[in-house]
Design a protein around this motif. Structure first.
Motif, PDB file in Angstrom:
ATOM      1  N   ARG A 140     -49.776  10.367  27.244  1.00  0.00           N
ATOM      2  CA  ARG A 140     -49.009   9.609  28.350  1.00  0.00           C
ATOM      3  C   ARG A 140     -47.772  10.129  28.844  1.00  0.00           C
ATOM      4  O   ARG A 140     -47.342  11.223  27.954  1.00  0.00           O
ATOM      5  CB  ARG A 140     -48.569   8.353  27.646  1.00  0.00           C
ATOM      6  CG  ARG A 140     -47.487   8.268  26.667  1.00  0.00           C
ATOM      7  CD  ARG A 140     -47.341   6.848  25.958  1.00  0.00           C
ATOM      8  NE  ARG A 140     -46.594   6.138  26.745  1.00  0.00           N
ATOM      9  CZ  ARG A 140     -46.154   4.793  26.483  1.00  0.00           C
ATOM     10  NH1 ARG A 140     -46.967   4.149  25.567  1.00  0.00           N
ATOM     11  NH2 ARG A 140     -45.455   4.026  27.328  1.00  0.00           N
ATOM     12  N   ASP A 141     -47.407  10.026  29.998  1.00  0.00           N
ATOM     13  CA  ASP A 141     -46.292  10.754  30.448  1.00  0.00           C
ATOM     14  C   ASP A 141     -45.120   9.507  30.935  1.00  0.00           C
ATOM     15  O   ASP A 141     -45.470   8.931  31.694  1.00  0.00           O
ATOM     16  CB  ASP A 141     -46.485  11.323  31.764  1.00  0.00           C
ATOM     17  CG  ASP A 141     -45.353  12.175  32.130  1.00  0.00           C
ATOM     18  OD1 ASP A 141     -44.170  11.835  32.056  1.00  0.00           O
ATOM     19  OD2 ASP A 141     -45.561  13.475  32.849  1.00  0.00           O
ATOM     20  N   ASN A 142     -44.302   9.317  29.946  1.00  0.00           N
ATOM     21  CA  ASN A 142     -43.407   8.446  30.038  1.00  0.00           C
ATOM     22  C   ASN A 142     -42.408   8.233  31.255  1.00  0.00           C
ATOM     23  O   ASN A 142     -42.141   7.293  31.906  1.00  0.00           O
ATOM     24  CB  ASN A 142     -42.352   8.132  28.656  1.00  0.00           C
ATOM     25  CG  ASN A 142     -43.429   7.558  27.488  1.00  0.00           C
ATOM     26  OD1 ASN A 142     -44.306   7.003  27.664  1.00  0.00           O
ATOM     27  ND2 ASN A 142     -42.825   7.966  26.323  1.00  0.00           N
ATOM     28  N   SER A 197     -39.367  -1.152  30.809  1.00  0.00           N
ATOM     29  CA  SER A 197     -39.820  -0.074  30.150  1.00  0.00           C
ATOM     30  C   SER A 197     -41.117  -0.591  29.450  1.00  0.00           C
ATOM     31  O   SER A 197     -41.793  -1.742  29.902  1.00  0.00           O
ATOM     32  CB  SER A 197     -38.876  -0.112  28.696  1.00  0.00           C
ATOM     33  OG  SER A 197     -39.169  -1.559  27.893  1.00  0.00           O
ATOM     34  N   ARG A 244     -45.365   4.196  22.660  1.00  0.00           N
ATOM     35  CA  ARG A 244     -44.317   4.760  23.453  1.00  0.00           C
ATOM     36  C   ARG A 244     -43.924   6.355  22.827  1.00  0.00           C
ATOM     37  O   ARG A 244     -43.756   7.054  23.279  1.00  0.00           O
ATOM     38  CB  ARG A 244     -43.394   3.878  23.773  1.00  0.00           C
ATOM     39  CG  ARG A 244     -42.245   4.667  24.513  1.00  0.00           C
ATOM     40  CD  ARG A 244     -41.047   3.641  24.856  1.00  0.00           C
ATOM     41  NE  ARG A 244     -40.112   4.404  25.859  1.00  0.00           N
ATOM     42  CZ  ARG A 244     -40.253   4.555  27.279  1.00  0.00           C
ATOM     43  NH1 ARG A 244     -41.288   4.092  27.667  1.00  0.00           N
ATOM     44  NH2 ARG A 244     -39.370   5.107  28.021  1.00  0.00           N
ATOM     45  N   ASN A 296     -44.687   7.069  33.822  1.00  0.00           N
ATOM     46  CA  ASN A 296     -45.406   5.577  33.613  1.00  0.00           C
ATOM     47  C   ASN A 296     -46.950   5.713  33.724  1.00  0.00           C
ATOM     48  O   ASN A 296     -47.552   4.829  34.227  1.00  0.00           O
ATOM     49  CB  ASN A 296     -44.805   4.571  34.537  1.00  0.00           C
ATOM     50  CG  ASN A 296     -43.440   4.204  34.325  1.00  0.00           C
ATOM     51  OD1 ASN A 296     -43.072   4.372  33.181  1.00  0.00           O
ATOM     52  ND2 ASN A 296     -42.695   3.698  35.034  1.00  0.00           N
TER      53      ASN A 296
END
Length: 120
Positions: free
Chosen positions: A71-73, A30, A53, A76
């Motif tokens: 961000r685009d989790n 993660s 996050r 990543n």
């Protein structure tokens, strides 16, 4: 092993825009907070923008209102949209990420940097 790869730097005129990207790859369990730092010639590396996050953001006073971190989790990946660029934004921009790896635990990781030059 983990890699952070930045892209999107270049030469732009004052008032112009650039979008930086940073993608993390490798053995990743993660990713926590991610950030963009920058280092101008002869100066110390400084935080430009950070994002948790969950999407909470923090900006240096010098870039507030002009830069947007996102961000685009699922990918990543983080981005830095830079608008109304000024010559003083000229620097090498580095991606930073707190990454939890399956075997080695939590570590702070850096990309190789991407040059942003603002000049007419």
């Amino acid at each position: 092993q983990v890699q952070l790869v930045e892209s999107g730097g270049g030469l732009v005129q004052p008032g112009g825009s650039l979008r930086l990207s940073c993608a993390a790859s490798g053995s990743i369990f993660s990713i926590g907070s991610m950030a963009w730092y920058r280092q101008a010639p002869g100066k110390q590396r400084e935080l430009a923008a950070a994002i948790t996050r969950g999407g909470s953001t923090n900006y240096a006073d010098s870039v507030k209102g002009r830069f947007t971190i996102s961000r685009d989790n699922a990918k990543n990946t983080i981005y830095l949209q830079m608008n109304s660029l000024k010559p003083e934004d000229t620097a090498v921009y580095y991606c930073n990420a707190e990454i939890l790896m399956p075997l080695t635990g939590l570590s702070t990781n850096w990309g190789q940097g991407t040059q942003v030059t603002v000049s007419s």
